[in-house]
Design an enzyme around this catalytic site. Sequence first.
Site, short mmCIF file in Angstrom:
data_model
loop_
_atom_site.label_atom_id
_atom_site.label_comp_id
_atom_site.label_asym_id
_atom_site.label_seq_id
_atom_site.Cartn_x
_atom_site.Cartn_y
_atom_site.Cartn_z
N HIS A 196 -46.80 11.30 24.39
CA HIS A 196 -47.84 12.32 24.21
C HIS A 196 -49.17 11.85 24.80
O HIS A 196 -49.41 10.66 24.99
CB HIS A 196 -48.00 12.68 22.73
CG HIS A 196 -48.93 11.79 21.96
ND1 HIS A 196 -48.50 10.71 21.21
CD2 HIS A 196 -50.27 11.82 21.81
CE1 HIS A 196 -49.54 10.13 20.65
NE2 HIS A 196 -50.63 10.78 20.99
N ASP A 234 -59.29 16.80 22.10
CA ASP A 234 -58.47 17.32 21.01
C ASP A 234 -59.24 17.13 19.71
O ASP A 234 -60.29 16.48 19.69
CB ASP A 234 -57.08 16.66 20.95
CG ASP A 234 -57.15 15.14 20.74
OD1 ASP A 234 -58.20 14.62 20.30
OD2 ASP A 234 -56.14 14.47 21.01
N ASP A 242 -44.34 7.99 22.33
CA ASP A 242 -43.47 9.16 22.48
C ASP A 242 -43.83 9.99 23.72
O ASP A 242 -43.30 11.07 23.92
CB ASP A 242 -43.56 10.05 21.24
CG ASP A 242 -44.98 10.58 21.00
OD1 ASP A 242 -45.92 10.12 21.71
OD2 ASP A 242 -45.16 11.44 20.13
#
Lengths: 240, 240, 240, 240
Positions: free
Chosen positions: A132, A67, A130
């Site tokens: 991710h 990413d 969360d």
Amino acid sequence: MKVILTKDYDELSKVAAQMLLGEMFQRHERVNLAITAGTTPIGMYEKLVAEVRDKDYFDNVHYYNFDEIPYKSGRREGVTIGDLRELYFTPAAISDEQIHVLDGENYEDQDRRIAEAGGLDAILLGIGADGHYCGNLPSTTSFNDFTTKVDCDDAMKERIAPHFEDRAETPDFYVTMGPRSVMNARHLILFASGEKKAKIMKAFIEGAITDEIPASILKMHPHLTVILDEAAAKLLDKEK
Amino acid sequence: MKVILTKDYDELSKVAAQMLLGEMFQRHERVNLAITAGTTPIGMYEKLVAEVRDKDYFDNVHYYNFDEIPYKSGRREGVTIGDLRELYFTPAAISDEQIHVLDGENYEDQDRRIAEAGGLDAILLGIGADGHYCGNLPSTTSFNDFTTKVDCDDAMKERIAPHFEDRAETPDFYVTMGPRSVMNARHLILFASGEKKAKIMKAFIEGAITDEIPASILKMHPHLTVILDEAAAKLLDKEK
Amino acid sequence: MKVILTKDYDELSKVAAQMLLGEMFQRHERVNLAITAGTTPIGMYEKLVAEVRDKDYFDNVHYYNFDEIPYKSGRREGVTIGDLRELYFTPAAISDEQIHVLDGENYEDQDRRIAEAGGLDAILLGIGADGHYCGNLPSTTSFNDFTTKVDCDDAMKERIAPHFEDRAETPDFYVTMGPRSVMNARHLILFASGEKKAKIMKAFIEGAITDEIPASILKMHPHLTVILDEAAAKLLDKEK
Amino acid sequence: MKVILTKDYDELSKVAAQMLLGEMFQRHERVNLAITAGTTPIGMYEKLVAEVRDKDYFDNVHYYNFDEIPYKSGRREGVTIGDLRELYFTPAAISDEQIHVLDGENYEDQDRRIAEAGGLDAILLGIGADGHYCGNLPSTTSFNDFTTKVDCDDAMKERIAPHFEDRAETPDFYVTMGPRSVMNARHLILFASGEKKAKIMKAFIEGAITDEIPASILKMHPHLTVILDEAAAKLLDKEK
């Protein structure tokens, strides 16, 4: 899914390093690894640097970032690749030919580039509280996505702003390998350390597969290894 | 995912047969295949029987059924294995030692049995107009399930009753390999023939991954091959 | 080593074709095959052409010749590639991008080219009555050789001269992948048909590994499949 | 063949340990390793014990000895397995279920047992100054042999006698996996340390494949890794 329970962060770091070294030694031909930045891998990279630096028998290993949060001005490289250089590529003296940068310009090409290079042998992933992984945050990508660009709303900009000394550099988008890109790797390695990850790891390991917890889809992969330390595993059902 | 477009049912049957023969020849050691009953594979089994019958070089191939609708009385084998015998095992003279029956009694053992036998090399799957595969119908299993028992409500009993000459034999449950069991196979082969599958194939290939279309999860597998004939492919976006 | 006994040339041709089709379907990414010219594969190529021609789902398959006898004048392509075109590439309409020619000029590059393309998935080999395979004839190459150039003495020139209408085109050398190049392929397939091969097949299968029978080294490969018809197998010890 | 040059015995030991750990982590299912006794691996086992002891995530790893010199009286286990217990199995607390003993009684079963367990993932081999590996000494086995019994003449008895405190225990035979058994492993790892191995390593790496140097056949394997320290590599041609 195989869950490896380690007693502390040091053992977790050692196991992750051994696993990556194992991938590097597994084939004489080109080995492709996508690796993570962040805080969880700090201990692992320390160990890895000592084993990899100046060892020409690892010249066949190629690295990918999965990413990237680009600088708005484009005046310097993105946040992820910058962190990876600092944590690993520079201290381990990895040559530029072995580093395959994903950025805001070339993301549409990422999956094709990886496929043509023989596919990823392994991808090392952290997980957020969360749920991710990579840039796949809740409500940003869908299970069906390959590498993609994610537009940042104000909330997201607020979230990523701390990566930038000069907040004006906070970009309007970031890029990430999507769920289907990640699932194409031959081996998924996900690691989590510390009590702050205990709740998400319970949900991940024992709970449903749901896009509210993006990482949950990774449980569908035929070769997923999860490495936890005791603190991250503390809420797991002991019976299992 | 690789999509193979064939011009008609005969080519689809031939390609599916070649693909299974390829798996059989791929390794000298034990090869494990899970295969489907139903109408789609009829043409394929005809071709396969001709190639496999009395060929001792296929003695290393082992077969699994991936779902079963048992007879309520238990007086005879279930519907799926009965169909597989008729379509393939009997005409191809497959020996009993090569057939590994999943039934209403042993389903909790299916995943362990397969893992201990080295895992499935390939699984051949049909798809229903409702997006189901194996016994994974909408609202029956979740992505997170391994091999499991599904209780039949009245609607489901109505649906499966036609499999039984004596409707009193309709059972209260069936068993099926779940999504995670299927995703553990090394190669998923999904085939669909005819116009009646055109709509679901468009949704499967071009649409989202959602539990409303159970088969959609299979797109996450790193090695999925989809075989279509022209009729089943007729609604696909031609640009892709 | 797995030995597949077929009843006649037709079954042998069919099994060899199925095995190559199996390799082609095995991976979605690039598949690399080295294939043989000569008389043994004639029946197989007939079957293969029917399955491969105009099938774009085989666009990922790449082909290599493993030896070459060049024309002395260099005015046309060598004997092997010419035969392969006639037997297979032209009738199957294989595109030029999928054909990777080994010739008298580029042979030193052959092993590197193949390694960089991901290695050979399979190599299909015939065997001579003298135990040769590819251009590895007794007293020409040693087990230790990679792809190499073999100088032709007068006896050898006499032997290869019949390949040339104009005997003045008989070259002073030929090139061949050597034993170590061949052993690097993931799957070796060796086939032999007819009574004239019975004696060498007995020596190959039951005898010692010796450089007097160059092909005997292939028995050391972890994944060797031998396909014989009844005539070629007639001298084999029936007990085994 | 990939040659890994390490600077000293400690790095050699570390690389060998990392490579074995890599094999152990490579698959979640059963991993089968054949490992060597002797002096070369002492440093490696020290490192390995520290990583493996009391780590239940290595419960899937199974161990084989590849040769054995039995006690003539049969009153105790053979020399090789005894050494392996002392060097590794006992300090690493490997359970009996993970140890698969080859001995003078069961050797004819060794290849079948390994094949049925899925084959060897890796075999770690030392090399003697005479070019032997396992019990494959010059003039004892031929390249064509699988696991076999070797009768000891007087010279051989003299050679192996030092293994026995009570020389009367020197046996009339020993057993060893043969060249073809070893070549069936998926990964061959051969290591050599010290100046006393420099001459044989030059012959092994640069010389011919000949039964006078039994280990030379291992160069034909598609996946051979050679690990050397500087002293063992000192005679190698620097140009390569």
